[in-house]
Design an enzyme around this catalytic site. Structure first.
Site, PDB file in Angstrom:
ATOM      1  N   GLU A   5       0.821  -1.207   0.000  1.00 40.25           N
ATOM      2  CA  GLU A   5       0.000   0.000   0.000  1.00 40.25           C
ATOM      3  C   GLU A   5       0.858   1.262   0.000  1.00 40.25           C
ATOM      4  O   GLU A   5       0.483   2.274  -0.598  1.00 40.25           O
ATOM      5  CB  GLU A   5      -0.950  -0.018   1.192  1.00 40.25           C
ATOM      6  CG  GLU A   5      -2.029  -1.088   1.033  1.00 40.25           C
ATOM      7  CD  GLU A   5      -2.998  -1.124   2.195  1.00 40.25           C
ATOM      8  OE1 GLU A   5      -4.197  -0.870   1.973  1.00 40.25           O
ATOM      9  OE2 GLU A   5      -2.556  -1.424   3.323  1.00 40.25           O
ATOM     10  N   GLU A  64      -3.815  -9.470   3.823  1.00 41.19           N
ATOM     11  CA  GLU A  64      -4.494  -9.099   5.066  1.00 41.19           C
ATOM     12  C   GLU A  64      -5.684  -9.991   5.433  1.00 41.19           C
ATOM     13  O   GLU A  64      -5.850 -10.326   6.620  1.00 41.19           O
ATOM     14  CB  GLU A  64      -4.937  -7.626   5.003  1.00 41.19           C
ATOM     15  CG  GLU A  64      -3.811  -6.616   5.163  1.00 41.19           C
ATOM     16  CD  GLU A  64      -3.160  -6.218   3.846  1.00 41.19           C
ATOM     17  OE1 GLU A  64      -2.496  -5.166   3.814  1.00 41.19           O
ATOM     18  OE2 GLU A  64      -3.317  -6.968   2.855  1.00 41.19           O
TER      19      GLU A  64
END
Length: 239
Positions: free
Chosen positions: A107, A127
């Site tokens: 990210e 995640e």
């Protein structure tokens, strides 16, 4: 700084994530230090190059700290606010990626304007396997970078993108032996361009929706600058 190596040059700032033993995992201290870098560049706009020490860019967020975070921490948007701030820096940002760029590391790279990778680079967001989601920008940045279908393969299907797939998907500009050297070469080209033109172009590109009127206003501002006159005159005289 304890988690970063920051090199300030005239036209760029080179930031190396420096927690090599932890694969440069992003912890709270690194987040605070990256905010300090953002403040520096906001005050004195320069190109930013982000890279990781050793063989990896960033293997994710620090899982020990993530495990301890609560609902209130999530609502504070700790990582997301940092990555949004990096994405909004006034001049172009470049991620030079080797090895893992996973989870928060991925990210962070998505928040940069341009990514250059080595053949060892791997991008991914695991995640959901840890019971959480990629909530620091992946849901709205990755689809614009690679398309909704590939983004869903990564965010829902657990797919990782190696360097060649990332190149074909448009996630990275190039795959090279030395991404940091290539990032400097790109920064050299960027630095030759008009700073205000770069700032306004980035603002326009990042603004949501269609905005032709904003393009016209930005161009009107640029048409009246001395830099435009000087650069066009030099071009014509050279020609």
């Amino acid at each position: 700084m304890n988690t970063l190596i920051v090199e300030e040059l005239t036209d760029r700032v080179v930031v190396t994530l420096s927690r090599e033993k932890q694969r440069n995992a992003i912890d709270s201290e690194m987040i605070g230090e990256l905010h300090e870098v953002c403040a520096l560049v906001e005050q004195d706009p320069r190109i930013v190059i982000l890279t990781g020490a050793g063989e990896h860019f960033a293997g994710g967020a620090d899982i020990n700290q993530l495990r301890a975070r609560t609902r209130d921490d999530a609502l504070r948007g700790i990582n997301r606010n940092l990555f949004d701030r990096i994405a909004a820096l006034p001049l172009p940002t470049i991620a030079a990626v080797r090895g893992y760029a996973l989870g928060g590391g991925a990210e962070l790279s998505y928040a940069c304007d341009i990514r250059i990778a080595s053949s060892t680079a791997v991008f991914g967001n695991p995640e959901p396997g840890l019971g959480i989601m990629a909530a620091a920008g992946a849901s709205y940045r990755l689809p614009t970078l690679v398309g909704v279908s590939v983004a869903k393969q990564v965010l829902l299907g657990g797919r990782t993108l190696d360097a060649e797939v990332a190149l074909r998907s448009g996630l990275v500009l190039d795959v090279v032996d030395d991404p940091l050297t290539a990032a400097h070469a790109l920064a050299d080209r960027i630095a030759k361009q008009a700073p205000l033109a770069l700032k306004l172009t980035k603002k326009i590109l990042d603004a949501p929706g269609s905005h032709p009127w904003a393009d016209d206003i930005a161009q009107a501002v640029l048409f009246e600058t001395e830099d435009k006159q000087r650069r066009m005159t030099a071009f014509l005289e050279k020609k």
